[in-house]
Design a protein around this motif. Sequence first.
Motif, PDB file in Angstrom:
ATOM      1  N   ASP A  71       0.871  -1.175   0.000  1.00  0.00           N
ATOM      2  CA  ASP A  71       0.000   0.000   0.000  1.00  0.00           C
ATOM      3  C   ASP A  71       0.903   1.219   0.000  1.00  0.00           C
ATOM      4  O   ASP A  71       1.858   1.293   0.788  1.00  0.00           O
ATOM      5  N   ILE A  72       0.607   2.169  -0.875  1.00  0.00           N
ATOM      6  CA  ILE A  72       1.472   3.326  -1.083  1.00  0.00           C
ATOM      7  C   ILE A  72       0.676   4.609  -0.895  1.00  0.00           C
ATOM      8  O   ILE A  72      -0.419   4.749  -1.465  1.00  0.00           O
ATOM      9  N   LYS A  73       1.218   5.529  -0.140  1.00  0.00           N
ATOM     10  CA  LYS A  73       0.596   6.842   0.015  1.00  0.00           C
ATOM     11  C   LYS A  73       1.189   7.775  -1.030  1.00  0.00           C
ATOM     12  O   LYS A  73       2.396   7.957  -1.115  1.00  0.00           O
ATOM     13  N   THR A  74       0.315   8.357  -1.841  1.00  0.00           N
ATOM     14  CA  THR A  74       0.725   9.311  -2.873  1.00  0.00           C
ATOM     15  C   THR A  74       0.006  10.627  -2.623  1.00  0.00           C
ATOM     16  O   THR A  74      -0.793  10.737  -1.695  1.00  0.00           O
ATOM     17  N   THR A  75       0.257  11.593  -3.470  1.00  0.00           N
ATOM     18  CA  THR A  75      -0.439  12.880  -3.345  1.00  0.00           C
ATOM     19  C   THR A  75      -1.922  12.753  -3.664  1.00  0.00           C
ATOM     20  O   THR A  75      -2.712  13.595  -3.272  1.00  0.00           O
ATOM     21  N   LYS A  76      -2.295  11.685  -4.374  1.00  0.00           N
ATOM     22  CA  LYS A  76      -3.693  11.479  -4.756  1.00  0.00           C
ATOM     23  C   LYS A  76      -4.432  10.530  -3.815  1.00  0.00           C
ATOM     24  O   LYS A  76      -5.602  10.247  -4.036  1.00  0.00           O
TER      25      LYS A  76
END
Length: 93
Positions: A71-76
């Motif tokens: 799971d990756i946290k991005t700006t979106k």
Amino acid sequence: RLEDSAGELLLVSHDYILILQQRSKWLQPQANVEIGQLVIIHETNLTPQQWSLGRIIDIAPGSDDKVRVVDIKTTKGIIRRAVHKVAPLPISD
């Protein structure tokens, strides 16, 4: 006699091509990605210049303890991707 030489040459050429196609990354164990690592997210419908950056916030190891999904946290927002679709950046925080 000429046919035998051509057959041997074809066999040698085929073996040579197989040697060139070996995937060295699968011959040696690779380190698992870790929570907190900064990664580039590979998107098949975008050019590499448009790929996003993100930070791993959770991992899902398989039965062999190799990380398969992250799971990756991005700006979106938060997205889930297969580990082969991300490239960890070689930096430390």
